[in-house]
Design a protein around this motif. Sequence first.
Motif, PDB file in Angstrom:
ATOM      1  N   SER A   3       0.787  -1.237   0.000  1.00 23.54           N
ATOM      2  CA  SER A   3       0.000   0.000   0.000  1.00 23.54           C
ATOM      3  C   SER A   3       0.811   1.274   0.000  1.00 23.54           C
ATOM      4  O   SER A   3       0.311   2.331  -0.404  1.00 23.54           O
ATOM      5  CB  SER A   3      -0.886   0.019   1.253  1.00 23.54           C
ATOM      6  OG  SER A   3      -0.072  -0.036   2.427  1.00 23.54           O
ATOM      7  N   SER A   4       2.030   1.246   0.474  1.00 21.14           N
ATOM      8  CA  SER A   4       2.722   2.492   0.792  1.00 21.14           C
ATOM      9  C   SER A   4       3.755   2.864  -0.266  1.00 21.14           C
ATOM     10  O   SER A   4       3.860   2.226  -1.313  1.00 21.14           O
ATOM     11  CB  SER A   4       3.408   2.358   2.160  1.00 21.14           C
ATOM     12  OG  SER A   4       4.405   1.366   2.104  1.00 21.14           O
ATOM     13  N   CYS A   5       4.524   3.913   0.026  1.00 22.24           N
ATOM     14  CA  CYS A   5       5.585   4.359  -0.874  1.00 22.24           C
ATOM     15  C   CYS A   5       6.625   3.256  -1.053  1.00 22.24           C
ATOM     16  O   CYS A   5       6.742   2.346  -0.232  1.00 22.24           O
ATOM     17  CB  CYS A   5       6.274   5.593  -0.294  1.00 22.24           C
ATOM     18  SG  CYS A   5       5.210   7.041  -0.177  1.00 22.24           S
ATOM     19  N   VAL A  19      10.696   1.794  -1.737  1.00 27.41           N
ATOM     20  CA  VAL A  19      11.837   1.716  -0.839  1.00 27.41           C
ATOM     21  C   VAL A  19      12.485   3.080  -0.619  1.00 27.41           C
ATOM     22  O   VAL A  19      12.685   3.511   0.519  1.00 27.41           O
ATOM     23  CB  VAL A  19      12.883   0.714  -1.384  1.00 27.41           C
ATOM     24  CG1 VAL A  19      14.138   0.725  -0.516  1.00 27.41           C
ATOM     25  CG2 VAL A  19      12.294  -0.685  -1.452  1.00 27.41           C
ATOM     26  N   LEU A  20      12.813   3.789  -1.699  1.00 25.96           N
ATOM     27  CA  LEU A  20      13.537   5.051  -1.556  1.00 25.96           C
ATOM     28  C   LEU A  20      12.711   6.130  -0.874  1.00 25.96           C
ATOM     29  O   LEU A  20      13.178   6.722   0.116  1.00 25.96           O
ATOM     30  CB  LEU A  20      14.053   5.539  -2.917  1.00 25.96           C
ATOM     31  CG  LEU A  20      14.811   6.874  -2.881  1.00 25.96           C
ATOM     32  CD1 LEU A  20      16.006   6.801  -1.933  1.00 25.96           C
ATOM     33  CD2 LEU A  20      15.263   7.264  -4.283  1.00 25.96           C
ATOM     34  N   PRO A  21      11.489   6.446  -1.334  1.00 23.66           N
ATOM     35  CA  PRO A  21      10.732   7.478  -0.623  1.00 23.66           C
ATOM     36  C   PRO A  21      10.417   7.110   0.816  1.00 23.66           C
ATOM     37  O   PRO A  21      10.363   7.988   1.692  1.00 23.66           O
ATOM     38  CB  PRO A  21       9.464   7.655  -1.463  1.00 23.66           C
ATOM     39  CG  PRO A  21       9.419   6.510  -2.395  1.00 23.66           C
ATOM     40  CD  PRO A  21      10.799   6.011  -2.562  1.00 23.66           C
ATOM     41  N   SER A  22      10.223   5.814   1.101  1.00 21.92           N
ATOM     42  CA  SER A  22       9.983   5.406   2.490  1.00 21.92           C
ATOM     43  C   SER A  22      11.215   5.675   3.347  1.00 21.92           C
ATOM     44  O   SER A  22      11.113   6.241   4.444  1.00 21.92           O
ATOM     45  CB  SER A  22       9.617   3.916   2.548  1.00 21.92           C
ATOM     46  OG  SER A  22       8.385   3.662   1.919  1.00 21.92           O
ATOM     47  N   ALA A  23      12.374   5.270   2.852  1.00 18.05           N
ATOM     48  CA  ALA A  23      13.610   5.490   3.608  1.00 18.05           C
ATOM     49  C   ALA A  23      13.909   6.979   3.764  1.00 18.05           C
ATOM     50  O   ALA A  23      14.321   7.437   4.839  1.00 18.05           O
ATOM     51  CB  ALA A  23      14.775   4.793   2.913  1.00 18.05           C
ATOM     52  N   LEU A  24      13.678   7.741   2.714  1.00 16.50           N
ATOM     53  CA  LEU A  24      13.965   9.174   2.742  1.00 16.50           C
ATOM     54  C   LEU A  24      13.071   9.910   3.727  1.00 16.50           C
ATOM     55  O   LEU A  24      13.543  10.696   4.546  1.00 16.50           O
ATOM     56  CB  LEU A  24      13.805   9.753   1.337  1.00 16.50           C
ATOM     57  CG  LEU A  24      14.030  11.259   1.172  1.00 16.50           C
ATOM     58  CD1 LEU A  24      15.439  11.655   1.599  1.00 16.50           C
ATOM     59  CD2 LEU A  24      13.772  11.679  -0.275  1.00 16.50           C
ATOM     60  N   LEU A  51       8.733  13.431  -4.141  1.00 18.65           N
ATOM     61  CA  LEU A  51       9.256  12.273  -3.422  1.00 18.65           C
ATOM     62  C   LEU A  51       8.959  10.953  -4.130  1.00 18.65           C
ATOM     63  O   LEU A  51       9.533   9.927  -3.777  1.00 18.65           O
ATOM     64  CB  LEU A  51       8.689  12.233  -2.003  1.00 18.65           C
ATOM     65  CG  LEU A  51       9.095  13.391  -1.085  1.00 18.65           C
ATOM     66  CD1 LEU A  51       8.332  13.320   0.225  1.00 18.65           C
ATOM     67  CD2 LEU A  51      10.599  13.371  -0.827  1.00 18.65           C
ATOM     68  N   GLY A  52       8.060  10.983  -5.115  1.00 14.91           N
ATOM     69  CA  GLY A  52       7.680   9.754  -5.801  1.00 14.91           C
ATOM     70  C   GLY A  52       6.848   8.848  -4.928  1.00 14.91           C
ATOM     71  O   GLY A  52       7.078   7.630  -4.870  1.00 14.91           O
ATOM     72  N   CYS A  53       5.876   9.418  -4.260  1.00 10.64           N
ATOM     73  CA  CYS A  53       5.091   8.673  -3.277  1.00 10.64           C
ATOM     74  C   CYS A  53       4.045   7.765  -3.934  1.00 10.64           C
ATOM     75  O   CYS A  53       3.696   7.931  -5.103  1.00 10.64           O
ATOM     76  CB  CYS A  53       4.380   9.633  -2.322  1.00 10.64           C
ATOM     77  SG  CYS A  53       5.506  10.541  -1.239  1.00 10.64           S
ATOM     78  N   SER A  54       3.559   6.822  -3.140  1.00 11.27           N
ATOM     79  CA  SER A  54       2.449   5.953  -3.512  1.00 11.27           C
ATOM     80  C   SER A  54       1.559   5.789  -2.286  1.00 11.27           C
ATOM     81  O   SER A  54       2.014   5.978  -1.157  1.00 11.27           O
ATOM     82  CB  SER A  54       2.943   4.575  -3.964  1.00 11.27           C
ATOM     83  OG  SER A  54       3.859   4.676  -5.019  1.00 11.27           O
ATOM     84  N   GLY A  55       0.317   5.391  -2.521  1.00 13.26           N
ATOM     85  CA  GLY A  55      -0.598   5.219  -1.400  1.00 13.26           C
ATOM     86  C   GLY A  55      -0.943   6.546  -0.751  1.00 13.26           C
ATOM     87  O   GLY A  55      -0.796   7.619  -1.350  1.00 13.26           O
ATOM     88  N   ILE A  56      -1.406   6.488   0.485  1.00  8.07           N
ATOM     89  CA  ILE A  56      -1.811   7.696   1.217  1.00  8.07           C
ATOM     90  C   ILE A  56      -0.625   8.251   1.994  1.00  8.07           C
ATOM     91  O   ILE A  56       0.070   7.520   2.700  1.00  8.07           O
ATOM     92  CB  ILE A  56      -2.957   7.389   2.200  1.00  8.07           C
ATOM     93  CG1 ILE A  56      -4.188   6.870   1.454  1.00  8.07           C
ATOM     94  CG2 ILE A  56      -3.323   8.639   3.002  1.00  8.07           C
ATOM     95  CD1 ILE A  56      -5.302   6.373   2.365  1.00  8.07           C
ATOM     96  N   ILE A  57      -0.397   9.549   1.865  1.00  8.98           N
ATOM     97  CA  ILE A  57       0.587  10.223   2.709  1.00  8.98           C
ATOM     98  C   ILE A  57      -0.121  11.348   3.460  1.00  8.98           C
ATOM     99  O   ILE A  57      -1.254  11.733   3.131  1.00  8.98           O
ATOM    100  CB  ILE A  57       1.773  10.801   1.913  1.00  8.98           C
ATOM    101  CG1 ILE A  57       1.335  12.013   1.070  1.00  8.98           C
ATOM    102  CG2 ILE A  57       2.415   9.731   1.043  1.00  8.98           C
ATOM    103  CD1 ILE A  57       2.493  12.866   0.572  1.00  8.98           C
ATOM    104  N   ARG A  58       0.553  11.859   4.471  1.00  3.55           N
ATOM    105  CA  ARG A  58       0.059  13.034   5.185  1.00  3.55           C
ATOM    106  C   ARG A  58       1.233  13.965   5.434  1.00  3.55           C
ATOM    107  O   ARG A  58       2.294  13.515   5.879  1.00  3.55           O
ATOM    108  CB  ARG A  58      -0.565  12.625   6.524  1.00  3.55           C
ATOM    109  CG  ARG A  58      -1.501  13.678   7.115  1.00  3.55           C
ATOM    110  CD  ARG A  58      -1.859  13.383   8.551  1.00  3.55           C
ATOM    111  NE  ARG A  58      -0.752  13.702   9.442  1.00  3.55           N
ATOM    112  CZ  ARG A  58      -0.264  12.877  10.357  1.00  3.55           C
ATOM    113  NH1 ARG A  58      -0.741  11.667  10.506  1.00  3.55           N
ATOM    114  NH2 ARG A  58       0.740  13.267  11.121  1.00  3.55           N
ATOM    115  N   VAL A  59       1.063  15.236   5.105  1.00  2.00           N
ATOM    116  CA  VAL A  59       2.134  16.211   5.274  1.00  2.00           C
ATOM    117  C   VAL A  59       1.731  17.202   6.356  1.00  2.00           C
ATOM    118  O   VAL A  59       0.633  17.772   6.312  1.00  2.00           O
ATOM    119  CB  VAL A  59       2.442  16.954   3.961  1.00  2.00           C
ATOM    120  CG1 VAL A  59       3.683  17.825   4.136  1.00  2.00           C
ATOM    121  CG2 VAL A  59       2.646  15.972   2.814  1.00  2.00           C
ATOM    122  N   ASP A  60       2.612  17.387   7.341  1.00  4.75           N
ATOM    123  CA  ASP A  60       2.362  18.299   8.447  1.00  4.75           C
ATOM    124  C   ASP A  60       3.085  19.618   8.205  1.00  4.75           C
ATOM    125  O   ASP A  60       4.247  19.624   7.766  1.00  4.75           O
ATOM    126  CB  ASP A  60       2.843  17.687   9.764  1.00  4.75           C
ATOM    127  CG  ASP A  60       2.156  16.361  10.086  1.00  4.75           C
ATOM    128  OD1 ASP A  60       1.062  16.111   9.541  1.00  4.75           O
ATOM    129  OD2 ASP A  60       2.721  15.586  10.880  1.00  4.75           O
TER     130      ASP A  60
END
Length: 327
Positions: free
Chosen positions: A104-106, A108-113, A266-275
């Motif tokens: 479901s999520s981002c 490897v690279l965007p997750s690590a970053l 960031l090249g994201c996938s799935g749901i993200i949330r930005v604060d």
Amino acid sequence: MKRRIAIIAGGDSSEIVVSLRSAEGIYSFIDRDVYNTYIVEMEGLRWEVKLPDGSMTPIDRNDFSFMENGEKKVFDFAYITIHGTPGENGLLQGYFEMLQIPYSSCGVLPSALTFNKFTCNQYLKGFGIRVAESLMLREGFEILDQEVINKVGLPCFIKPNLGGSSFGVTKVKTAEQIQPAIEKAFDEAPEVMIEAYMEGTEITCGCYKTANKEVVFPITEVVTENEFFDFDAKYNGQVDEITPARISDDLTERVKLLTSAVYDILGCSGIIRVDYIITEGNKINLLEVNTTPGMTVTSFIPQQVKAAGLDIKDVMADIIEEEFINQ
């Protein structure tokens, strides 16, 4: 045949309790008339799936399969809701990519970053995005109190660079509090971030994209009487979460556009949330990017989905089915 979905929770950090709550939320959000859903708990080398009768059975890590009623079963999709390692930092993402199991999520690279707050913020700063002045320490490094004051000033926040849910975070107001706060943060992670305090309105905005659409949710304003948005504010009700946020239409549009841009940068996938925090002059300052945001029934994303007039079951289906479109 219904797709078999693993909702993966747990992890190896203090956020395990939050992750387990998120798993229960996602389990309630996914349409069980369409999908067969199982909660998988991971803690160290204990990988177990909860069966419909409530019993737990081990996962075979060789192919992420399990036995049910004497039959070997494999998952079609993994919904990762581990907050912290190994689900938010790219480790599980790499594992599932090697097994060719959609998740479901981002990647490897965007997750690590994004898991490394300091690195992510410095990277986004290079794209002209405003972030707080900050420092990063690794274990074994020392810094003088005056160096902290000269670089980021007081008050400031000292927190684990790798982690979330406000574990190990201190709002530091005096020089005498700096070293104890650094020690507290090091108890949670091997890297510590020291970040300048910014006075303003705290907001958060969720987003996801598929091949066919872009969804940027209504913005939530975060108001707490606590020193900052700490664990009690996040999970024990010591906060007012106002959706949509009480900000102008122009500022709302700017925040949504920035959230969408961050997703793409960031090249994201799935749901993200930005604060973010909005400072004087309606300046938008990014705080952090969450690639496995909390998904309890009271978390920001479910609130924003509701405020947008969407059905959370449809959102979950979007995230799952997107991974099968090009197969």
